[in-house]
Structure formats: structure tokens, C-alpha cells
Design a protein around this motif. Structure first.
Motif, PDB file in Angstrom:
ATOM      1  N   MET A  86      37.890  53.831  52.369  1.00  0.00           N
ATOM      2  CA  MET A  86      38.697  52.957  51.511  1.00  0.00           C
ATOM      3  C   MET A  86      38.324  51.491  51.720  1.00  0.00           C
ATOM      4  SD  MET A  86      41.036  52.757  49.168  1.00  0.00           S
ATOM      5  CE  MET A  86      41.974  54.268  49.207  1.00  0.00           C
ATOM      6  N   GLY A  87      38.142  51.084  52.970  1.00  0.00           N
ATOM      7  CA  GLY A  87      37.780  49.703  53.261  1.00  0.00           C
ATOM      8  C   GLY A  87      36.413  49.342  52.695  1.00  0.00           C
ATOM      9  N   ALA A  88      35.444  50.225  52.900  1.00  0.00           N
ATOM     10  CA  ALA A  88      34.099  49.983  52.377  1.00  0.00           C
ATOM     11  C   ALA A  88      34.094  49.965  50.849  1.00  0.00           C
ATOM     12  CB  ALA A  88      33.138  51.057  52.889  1.00  0.00           C
ATOM     13  N   ALA A  89      34.968  50.756  50.239  1.00  0.00           N
ATOM     14  CA  ALA A  89      34.996  50.855  48.780  1.00  0.00           C
ATOM     15  C   ALA A  89      35.392  49.550  48.108  1.00  0.00           C
ATOM     16  CB  ALA A  89      35.963  51.966  48.354  1.00  0.00           C
ATOM     17  N   VAL A  90      36.314  48.803  48.682  1.00  0.00           N
ATOM     18  CA  VAL A  90      36.874  47.642  47.984  1.00  0.00           C
ATOM     19  C   VAL A  90      36.234  46.306  48.337  1.00  0.00           C
ATOM     20  CG1 VAL A  90      39.099  48.792  47.645  1.00  0.00           C
ATOM     21  CG2 VAL A  90      38.769  47.327  49.655  1.00  0.00           C
ATOM     22  N   MET A  91      35.527  46.223  49.461  1.00  0.00           N
ATOM     23  CA  MET A  91      34.976  44.942  49.923  1.00  0.00           C
ATOM     24  C   MET A  91      34.087  44.294  48.877  1.00  0.00           C
ATOM     25  SD  MET A  91      35.026  42.955  52.496  1.00  0.00           S
ATOM     26  CE  MET A  91      34.165  41.550  53.144  1.00  0.00           C
ATOM     27  N   GLY A  92      34.393  43.033  48.548  1.00  0.00           N
ATOM     28  CA  GLY A  92      33.565  42.257  47.634  1.00  0.00           C
ATOM     29  C   GLY A  92      33.866  42.438  46.165  1.00  0.00           C
ATOM     30  N   TYR A  93      34.761  43.359  45.831  1.00  0.00           N
ATOM     31  CA  TYR A  93      35.165  43.542  44.442  1.00  0.00           C
ATOM     32  C   TYR A  93      36.290  42.572  44.105  1.00  0.00           C
ATOM     33  CZ  TYR A  93      32.332  47.705  43.756  1.00  0.00           C
ATOM     34  OH  TYR A  93      31.283  48.564  43.628  1.00  0.00           O
ATOM     35  N   ALA A  94      36.592  42.431  42.817  1.00  0.00           N
ATOM     36  CA  ALA A  94      37.591  41.468  42.368  1.00  0.00           C
ATOM     37  C   ALA A  94      38.752  42.170  41.664  1.00  0.00           C
ATOM     38  CB  ALA A  94      36.955  40.467  41.408  1.00  0.00           C
ATOM     39  N   GLU A  95      39.836  41.433  41.539  1.00  0.00           N
ATOM     40  CA  GLU A  95      41.010  41.923  40.815  1.00  0.00           C
ATOM     41  C   GLU A  95      40.586  42.373  39.419  1.00  0.00           C
ATOM     42  OE1 GLU A  95      44.860  39.914  41.655  1.00  0.00           O
ATOM     43  OE2 GLU A  95      44.743  39.444  39.518  1.00  0.00           O
ATOM     44  N   SER A  96      41.067  43.509  39.010  1.00  0.00           N
ATOM     45  CA  SER A  96      40.828  44.181  37.721  1.00  0.00           C
ATOM     46  C   SER A  96      39.545  45.014  37.698  1.00  0.00           C
ATOM     47  CB  SER A  96      40.865  43.217  36.531  1.00  0.00           C
ATOM     48  OG  SER A  96      39.671  42.486  36.419  1.00  0.00           O
ATOM     49  N   ASP A  97      38.723  44.956  38.758  1.00  0.00           N
ATOM     50  CA  ASP A  97      37.535  45.811  38.826  1.00  0.00           C
ATOM     51  C   ASP A  97      37.940  47.272  39.008  1.00  0.00           C
ATOM     52  OD1 ASP A  97      35.649  43.798  38.571  1.00  0.00           O
ATOM     53  OD2 ASP A  97      35.207  43.675  40.716  1.00  0.00           O
ATOM     54  N   SER A  98      37.119  48.169  38.467  1.00  0.00           N
ATOM     55  CA  SER A  98      37.260  49.600  38.719  1.00  0.00           C
ATOM     56  C   SER A  98      36.078  50.041  39.571  1.00  0.00           C
ATOM     57  CB  SER A  98      37.284  50.391  37.417  1.00  0.00           C
ATOM     58  OG  SER A  98      38.505  50.167  36.743  1.00  0.00           O
ATOM     59  N   MET A 109      32.501  45.446  36.172  1.00  0.00           N
ATOM     60  CA  MET A 109      32.618  44.616  37.350  1.00  0.00           C
ATOM     61  C   MET A 109      32.689  43.158  36.886  1.00  0.00           C
ATOM     62  SD  MET A 109      30.056  44.584  40.608  1.00  0.00           S
ATOM     63  CE  MET A 109      30.904  45.013  42.084  1.00  0.00           C
ATOM     64  N   LYS A 110      33.718  42.487  37.302  1.00  0.00           N
ATOM     65  CA  LYS A 110      34.005  41.131  36.837  1.00  0.00           C
ATOM     66  C   LYS A 110      32.864  40.143  37.087  1.00  0.00           C
ATOM     67  CE  LYS A 110      37.794  37.857  37.104  1.00  0.00           C
ATOM     68  NZ  LYS A 110      39.128  37.663  37.657  1.00  0.00           N
ATOM     69  N   TYR A 111      32.273  40.163  38.289  1.00  0.00           N
ATOM     70  CA  TYR A 111      31.237  39.196  38.656  1.00  0.00           C
ATOM     71  C   TYR A 111      29.826  39.803  38.671  1.00  0.00           C
ATOM     72  CZ  TYR A 111      35.145  36.224  39.996  1.00  0.00           C
ATOM     73  OH  TYR A 111      36.303  35.466  39.992  1.00  0.00           O
ATOM     74  N   LYS A 112      29.650  40.975  38.137  1.00  0.00           N
ATOM     75  CA  LYS A 112      28.373  41.691  38.029  1.00  0.00           C
ATOM     76  C   LYS A 112      27.842  42.252  39.343  1.00  0.00           C
ATOM     77  CE  LYS A 112      26.913  39.639  33.790  1.00  0.00           C
ATOM     78  NZ  LYS A 112      27.203  38.446  33.237  1.00  0.00           N
ATOM     79  N   ASN A 113      28.083  41.595  40.472  1.00  0.00           N
ATOM     80  CA  ASN A 113      27.691  42.066  41.807  1.00  0.00           C
ATOM     81  C   ASN A 113      28.847  41.788  42.755  1.00  0.00           C
ATOM     82  OD1 ASN A 113      25.045  42.696  41.005  1.00  0.00           O
ATOM     83  ND2 ASN A 113      24.331  40.631  41.421  1.00  0.00           N
ATOM     84  N   LEU A 114      28.773  42.394  43.943  1.00  0.00           N
ATOM     85  CA  LEU A 114      29.754  42.049  44.970  1.00  0.00           C
ATOM     86  C   LEU A 114      29.621  40.573  45.300  1.00  0.00           C
ATOM     87  CD1 LEU A 114      29.500  44.879  47.666  1.00  0.00           C
ATOM     88  CD2 LEU A 114      30.965  44.780  45.653  1.00  0.00           C
ATOM     89  N   ILE A 115      30.737  39.982  45.687  1.00  0.00           N
ATOM     90  CA  ILE A 115      30.735  38.602  46.165  1.00  0.00           C
ATOM     91  C   ILE A 115      31.242  38.641  47.597  1.00  0.00           C
ATOM     92  CG2 ILE A 115      31.747  36.314  45.929  1.00  0.00           C
ATOM     93  CD1 ILE A 115      31.719  36.697  42.950  1.00  0.00           C
TER      94      ILE A 115
END
Length: 139
Positions: A97-109, A1-7
Motif C-alpha cells: 500500500m505504501g509503495a503504491a501511493v508514493m509520488g502520486y497526486a490527489e485524484s490519481d487512480s 495521472m495528474k502530473y504524467k510521472n511520479l513527483i
């Protein structure tokens, strides 16, 4: 995770918490699992002011391109429930799907549970189209 936590942007965080409080009444098991996982992640999320939000973080009205470990691609816009329109690639935050991606960043898995089973998704591209959200007008 790019930023360590959701943003999460501050106003969007308040709105998400309101939605999460309402979601306990739904009967769909996959959606409930998604909501519970998102609630857990929100507990350690970094909350930012609008001006400080990184441009590569997924939020409301963000256009996202994802790829699964199985090789399929999908591009959609993450929207409020009232704006959901799957035929026009507008996915509600109140879907797995919406809940899965919220707060993650580009290149995160992301590893997330969907109706078809657990999937590993990689966020390939994030495009912002953020508009001011008046949280009092949404619910």
C-alpha cells in the motif's frame, strides 16, 4: 495521472532508492512486485526541491484517503518503516500500500498488486504533514 510521472522530493528520492536497494532480500512475492514497480516508476519520476513540491502529491508523512474500485475507503499516514503502526493508521513505505501511493497526486487512480490481488485505487484526499527527513539518520 495528474502530473504524467511520479513527483518525488529530492531527499525522499535518495531515501527511497536506498530502501529499494535493500528490498531485493525480502522473500514476500507481493512486496517484491511492489518494490519492482516502484523502482520502475522512480526511473521516470520528476525530482523536485522541497520548496517546489506540489501540495497535492503524496510523500512521507502525508495523510491519504483512498477508495478502491470495490468501494472501500481507507485513510492512513505514509511513514518511514520505523514509524509504522497499522493499528494507528500509519503505513510504511515498505508495504504494498505504501509503495503504491508514493509520488502520486490527489485524484490519481492507481492499479497495483496487493496480497488480495490487483486493485484499482483512487486518491480522494491528500493532507501534508511533512517534516524534515534527515536521510543519514534513517538507515
Amino acid at each position: 495521472m495528474k502530473y504524467k510521472n511520479l513527483i518525488i522530493e529530492k531527499k525522499e528520492f535518495v531515501l527511497l532508492k536506498r530502501y529499494m536497494n535493500l528490498m531485493g532480500y525480502y522473500k514476500d512475492e507481493t512486496l517484491l512486485k511492489s518494490v519492482k514497480k516502484l523502482q520502475e516508476e522512480l526511473g521516470s519520476a520528476q525530482i523536485f526541491d522541497e520548496a517546489d513540491m506540489p501540495k497535492d502529491v503524496i510523500r512521507f508523512n502525508t495523510k491519504i484517503t483512498i477508495v478502491s474500485q470495490n468501494g472501500w475507503h481507507r485513510t492512513f499516514k505514509l511513514v518511514l518503516p520505523k514509524d509504522s503502526d497499522v493499528k494507528n493508521d500509519k503505513v510504511s513505505i515498505l508495504t504494498p500500500m505504501g509503495a503504491a501511493v508514493m509520488g502520486y497526486a490527489e485524484s490519481d487512480s492507481i492499479s497495483w498488486e496487493f496480497p488480495s490481488g490487483e486493485q484499482i485505487l483512487t486518491i480522494e484526499k491528500v493532507e501534508q504533514d511533512n517534516q524534515y527527513i534527515n536521510i543519514n539518520m534513517v538507515l
